[in-house]
Design a protein around this motif. Structure first.
Motif, PDB file in Angstrom:
ATOM      1  N   GLN A  24      -5.956  -3.239   0.498  1.00  0.00           N
ATOM      2  CA  GLN A  24      -5.466  -1.887   0.554  1.00  0.00           C
ATOM      3  C   GLN A  24      -6.697  -1.090   1.350  1.00  0.00           C
ATOM      4  OE1 GLN A  24      -3.253   0.149  -2.481  1.00  0.00           O
ATOM      5  NE2 GLN A  24      -3.321  -1.642  -3.830  1.00  0.00           N
ATOM      6  N   ASN A  56      -1.453  -4.687  -5.163  1.00  0.00           N
ATOM      7  CA  ASN A  56      -1.832  -5.331  -4.062  1.00  0.00           C
ATOM      8  C   ASN A  56      -0.699  -6.006  -3.570  1.00  0.00           C
ATOM      9  OD1 ASN A  56      -4.402  -4.065  -3.854  1.00  0.00           O
ATOM     10  ND2 ASN A  56      -5.328  -5.929  -5.188  1.00  0.00           N
ATOM     11  N   PHE A  76       1.741  -3.661  -2.236  1.00  0.00           N
ATOM     12  CA  PHE A  76       1.358  -3.194  -0.842  1.00  0.00           C
ATOM     13  C   PHE A  76       1.288  -4.190   0.267  1.00  0.00           C
ATOM     14  CE2 PHE A  76      -2.360  -3.293   2.084  1.00  0.00           C
ATOM     15  CZ  PHE A  76      -2.474  -1.743   2.705  1.00  0.00           C
TER      16      PHE A  76
END
Length: 441
Positions: free
Chosen positions: A332, A368, A371
């Motif tokens: 990220q 994550n 994402f």
């Protein structure tokens, strides 16, 4: 024509010639378990020379041991003469064989559930060793004295774990005890044969059970001894409430999808292999740390996989997965260009799955992973790494001499392209000219 129909045709020709011909071993076992047999083997009273007369052109792969491979309708079927094996001096194959009867042939086989015969015409199951009882009870039991069976062919040690894993059977106590007693015999087996059985265990849906059996019976000490150091290697409880590195890895193996590829299974097994040697305790905070375990783990994985004679393509897939598994915590914060390069890895799909089970077996964080899933959808409209706008030829045309700086300059322009700041060739050439002036100054 199905494999069974092809085998039935061959068996019928043997029977018509006056010989006994029975389906044998795994195909009988699998049919009784409502599993689709992968292949069909025939056991017969016909001698190899007689089999070759009936099926001319067959392959004499082991005629000395009574084995001939016959073909029918594109299917290959192993036809073996009923036999009794002589001594196994090399712990792999008998010095000689004596052709015998179905009863004696059953007694030389490895496990009772693999020693069943079936009349291919009537479907009658012929059991000389109590295999049907064990099959119904879900028990894997060696035929006769288990230590003798394992001493004859030490690969049976791994086959025992494989069958228990694949079939989800319980090991008979005597057979299990003999596994531990005879584990040292694996030293007689080539790395390639160990690798093949190990791979089948790791890619079975119940792979966690298989790995635990390898550890508990002492067999893992002769396959990946480094893995044993994960037992008792404790971790920070705030990040790993599940327990030590061994428990963490076993849970990950269990969480993988049933059809997970071999490379992913190996990467999961080895991803934390270097945590034990990297383990330190921070003097100020008392926190357990494993700094550098990803890089060292990649090096150890390379050594382990090559020791087991895995092919280069497997090694080249697994080692980067181990090396990169800690980078997921930073995705990220990555700039777009770095993120696209990270996601462009040929093993990225498998790495995502490794990350999913890594977090799912420990802290449960999914930020994550989610994402990256979202970024995957966002980037899907075009290639992650598009065709370059400029090449080394353009650098040469501007008067730059080929050298290490070429790669750096082209990577700078690719970064601008990946970031979306340069999208066409002319702006790329303008940027290149500016860099050329800068580098010639």
């Amino acid at each position: 024509m199905s494999p069974r129909d092809a085998a039935l045709k061959l068996a019928s020709r043997l029977t018509a010639a006056g010989h006994v011909a029975l389906f044998a071993g795994g195909c009988v076992r699998d049919k009784l378990l409502d599993r689709e047999p992968k292949d069909f083997d025939i056991a017969t009273s016909a001698r190899p020379s007689e089999v070759l007369e009936i099926f001319p052109g067959s392959n004499e792969v082991g005629a000395h041991f009574g084995v001939v491979i016959a073909k029918h309708a594109g299917h290959h079927v192993e036809i073996a003469t009923f036999r009794t094996d002589g001594s196994y001096k090399d712990g792999r194959r008998p010095e000689a064989v004596t052709f015998s009867t179905p009863e004696e042939d059953a007694l030389r086989r490895d496990f009772t559930v693999n020693a069943l015969f079936e009349n291919p015409v009537t479907g009658e199951v012929i059991d000389h060793v109590g295999g049907l009882t064990d099959l119904r009870a879900g028990v894997l039991r060696a035929v006769g004295n288990p230590s003798e069976r394992f001493t004859e062919d030490a690969l049976r040690l791994l086959r025992a774990v494989r069958f228990a894993t694949v079939l989800d059977f319980t090991l008979d106590p005597g057979t299990r005890a003999a596994l531990a007693e005879c584990a040292h015999l694996l030293a007689k087996i080539s790395p390639e044969r160990i690798r093949d059985e190990f791979s089948k265990i790791l890619t079975a849906p119940r792979r966690r059970k298989g790995v635990e059996l390898l550890v508990e019976t002492g067999l893992m000490a002769h396959i990946v001894p480094e893995f044993l150091d994960t037992l008792g290697c404790d971790q920070p409880p705030e990040w790993h409430p599940e327990g030590d590195v061994y428990v963490h890895t076993c849970i990950m193996l269990e969480m993988l999808k049933p059809d997970a590829p071999l490379e992913l299974c190996l990467a999961v097994l080895l991803h934390d292999i270097a945590k034990p040697p990297c383990r330190t305790i921070d003097e100020d905070t008392g926190r357990i740390r494993f700094n550098g375990h990803d890089a060292m783990g990649a090096e150890m994985s390379d050594v382990i996989l090559r020791r087991l004679r895995y092919p280069n393509d497997v090694v080249d897939a697994v080692v980067p997965m181990v090396a990169r598994h800690m980078q997921f915590m930073n995705v990220q914060q990555m700039r777009t260009a770095k993120l696209k390069r990270f996601m462009a890895s040929p093993t990225f799909t498998e790495e995502m799955e490794l990350h999913r089970v890594d977090c799912g077996s420990s802290n449960g964080f999914t930020d994550n992973y989610e994402f990256l899933q979202a970024k995957g959808e966002e980037f899907a409209v075009e290639p992650l790494i598009p065709q370059p706008l400029v090449t080394g030829r353009d650098l040469i045309a501007l008067g730059l001499a080929p050298g290490p700086r070429f790669k750096e300059i082209l990577e700078l322009i690719q970064t601008e392209q990946l970031e979306g700041r340069i999208l066409d060739r002319e702006p790329a050439l303008d940027y290149l000219r500016a860099l050329a002036v800068e580098n010639s100054a």
